[in-house]
Design an enzyme around this catalytic site. Structure first.
Site, PDB file in Angstrom:
ATOM      1  N   HIS A 156       0.867  -1.184   0.000  1.00 35.18           N
ATOM      2  CA  HIS A 156       0.000   0.000   0.000  1.00 35.18           C
ATOM      3  C   HIS A 156       0.903   1.233   0.000  1.00 35.18           C
ATOM      4  CE1 HIS A 156      -2.743   3.071   1.519  1.00 35.18           C
ATOM      5  NE2 HIS A 156      -3.739   2.261   1.234  1.00 35.18           N
ATOM      6  N   CYS A 214      -3.588   2.416  -4.551  1.00 30.83           N
ATOM      7  CA  CYS A 214      -4.467   3.283  -3.760  1.00 30.83           C
ATOM      8  C   CYS A 214      -4.494   4.664  -4.432  1.00 30.83           C
ATOM      9  CB  CYS A 214      -3.995   3.388  -2.316  1.00 30.83           C
ATOM     10  SG  CYS A 214      -5.059   4.504  -1.376  1.00 30.83           S
TER      11      CYS A 214
HETATM   12  C1  DNO Z   1      -6.324   3.680   5.940  1.00 29.35           C
HETATM   13  C2  DNO Z   1      -5.711   2.638   5.165  1.00 29.35           C
HETATM   14  C3  DNO Z   1      -4.415   2.084   5.701  1.00 29.35           C
HETATM   15  C4  DNO Z   1      -4.057   0.848   4.926  1.00 29.35           C
HETATM   16  C5  DNO Z   1      -2.762   0.253   5.318  1.00 29.35           C
HETATM   17  C6  DNO Z   1      -2.390  -0.904   4.420  1.00 29.35           C
HETATM   18  O1  DNO Z   1      -7.447   3.962   5.746  1.00 29.35           O
HETATM   19  O2  DNO Z   1      -5.596   3.012   3.838  1.00 29.35           O
HETATM   20  O3  DNO Z   1      -4.549   1.790   7.035  1.00 29.35           O
HETATM   21  O4  DNO Z   1      -5.014  -0.128   5.141  1.00 29.35           O
HETATM   22  O5  DNO Z   1      -1.784   1.181   5.292  1.00 29.35           O
HETATM   23  O6  DNO Z   1      -1.328  -1.584   4.966  1.00 29.35           O
END
Ligand code: DNO
Length: 406
Positions: A254, A292
């Site tokens: 991510h 993302c």
């Molecule tokens: C928050 C998320 C993060 C994500 C982590 C993945 O809303 O986008 O907490 O889940 O960083 O490891």
């Protein structure tokens, strides 16, 4: 694209019955009760998987299998922790779960300063204010050298590429003139507790001295610069890839959220150049990306559409969300059909990728507005029900229209 939803387990106020009614196909979740650094056993994975399946859905993606700090800064027990990680991966695969998201952000998983920033229409969004974050860093955390660091910070870039001239220190001093103890408390809650507590990060909702813990963690990164953090990430990836190959696990990092360096810590998953580096450093299809769009779109230097095209073939999981960069450089989360990330174009790109691969890619709407009473229901920050449902319906419409176009 497979319609998934991030669900926080049996204590989540949003239940699987609710999710089934709104057309969710796959669940994105984690074993949130297992303490950091412990193996996820097959029995606990199976129990949760069967629970999800009893509601007619599948456990599609793990978000996240946490990479503990020692693996990031390269502590003496990192190999031990990598072995724990590998065992959890094997157990997940044995239970039929093959897509695993993680991040490599030091100390803080994600950062926002305001969790209920009002929109003119009465709903609210997550918001990141540079001045408030700097206030937290300088006046609350009292990080050594913070003031100097903010003074020499590179200028912010606006959405149109122009430079933003902003005197952050003057803004911090202005905030200090009116800040109340409640205001400070709220900033700590927003930055450390409410955003980290539920994502299986370093902090818990009942932490009594979160700032002490914070300072200790920051200390561990003394002397770790970008090159060293990259070396540590490569070390981690090289160690886990054989297990991913053996078990057919798509591991997908991510991006850093927001994609900026904060608190003097290096952040290495922010830009196209970073992603190129990490995919090439260990050139294996199982070493992939969680695309993302929200995290990338918060950085003016990221051309999100071009990045999606470039990295689609290594993307295993998609987060649909879009940010708006404001004229002063702060960012807020936009409507899923607005903002800097063109989510329609992104869906088109990932749908092409699906046809190329001959299998579907899981996506989830990431975050959503807090609206129509969501605020009173005690949901996790950013993870409303009605706001997310609204966004999911928007995305579902986009996908249906694109499918219709062939
Ligand atoms: C928050 C998320 C993060 C994500 C982590 C993945 O809303 O986008 O907490 O889940 O960083 O490891």
């Amino acid at each position: 694209m497979e319609r998934t939803w991030r669900w926080f387990g049996t204590t989540d106020k949003i239940t699987l019955q609710m999710l089934r009614q709104i057309g969710v196909e796959g669940i994105v979740t984690a074993l949130h009760d297992v303490p950091l650094g412990e193996v996820w056993t097959r029995a606990s994975i199976r129990e949760l998987r069967e629970y999800i399946e009893s509601y007619g859905m599948r456990w599609s993606v793990v978000e996240s299998l946490p990479v503990t700090e020692t693996m990031k800064y390269g502590g003496p027990d990192r190999d031990e922790q990598i072995a724990v990680y590998c065992q959890s991966l094997r157990n997940l695969a044995a239970e039929g779960i093959h897509t695993v998201c993680y991040n490599f952000m030091p100390v803080l998983d994600w950062a926002r300063t305001d969790l209920l920033h009002p929109n003119p229409d009465g709903s609210s969004n997550l918001y990141f204010s540079y001045a408030e974050f700097a206030y937290f860093d300088i006046n609350i955390l009292k990080r050594k050298g913070a003031r100097e660091a903010w003074l020499s910070m590179a200028p912010l870039t606006a959405s149109d590429g122009s430079t933003i001239h902003r005197d952050i220190l003057a803004e911090v001093d202005e905030l200090a003139a009116t800040m109340t103890p409640e205001g400070e408390h709220e900033l700590v809650e927003n930055i450390v507790i409410k955003t980290q507590g539920f994502v299986s990060g370093n902090f818990r909702e009942d932490d009594e001295a979160p700032l002490e813990k914070f300072r200790l963690l920051l200390d561990r990164y003394r002397g770790i610069d970008k090159a060293q953090l990259r070396a540590n990430m490569k070390y981690f990836l090289e160690a886990v890839m054989p297990v991913c190959d053996e078990c057919d696990i798509d591991l997908c990092v991510h991006p850093d959220d927001p994609p900026i360096e904060i608190l003097g810590l290096p952040r290495i998953v922010r830009t196209a150049e970073d992603i190129r580096w990490l995919l090439d450093a260990v050139d294996n299809p199982h070493n992939g990306l969680t695309f993302c769009a929200g995290s990338f779109s918060a950085g003016a230097y990221n051309d999100v559409t071009a990045m999606a095209r470039e990295f689609a073939s290594r993307t295993h999981f998609v987060h649909l969300r879009s940010c708006q960069i404001l004229p002063n450089g702060d960012f807020t989360e936009a409507d899923h059909l607005g903002g800097r990330a063109n989510l329609v174009e992104l869906c088109r790109t990932f749908m092409h990728e699906e046809s190329r691969r001959g299998r579907s890619l899981p996506f989830r709407v990431d975050h959503g507005r807090t609206m129509l009473g969501d605020e009173a229901r005690g949901y996790n920050a950013g993870y409303s029900f009605l706001g997310r449902m609204f966004a999911m319906a928007q995305m579902q419409g986009v996908i249906a229209a694109l499918m219709n176009d062939g």
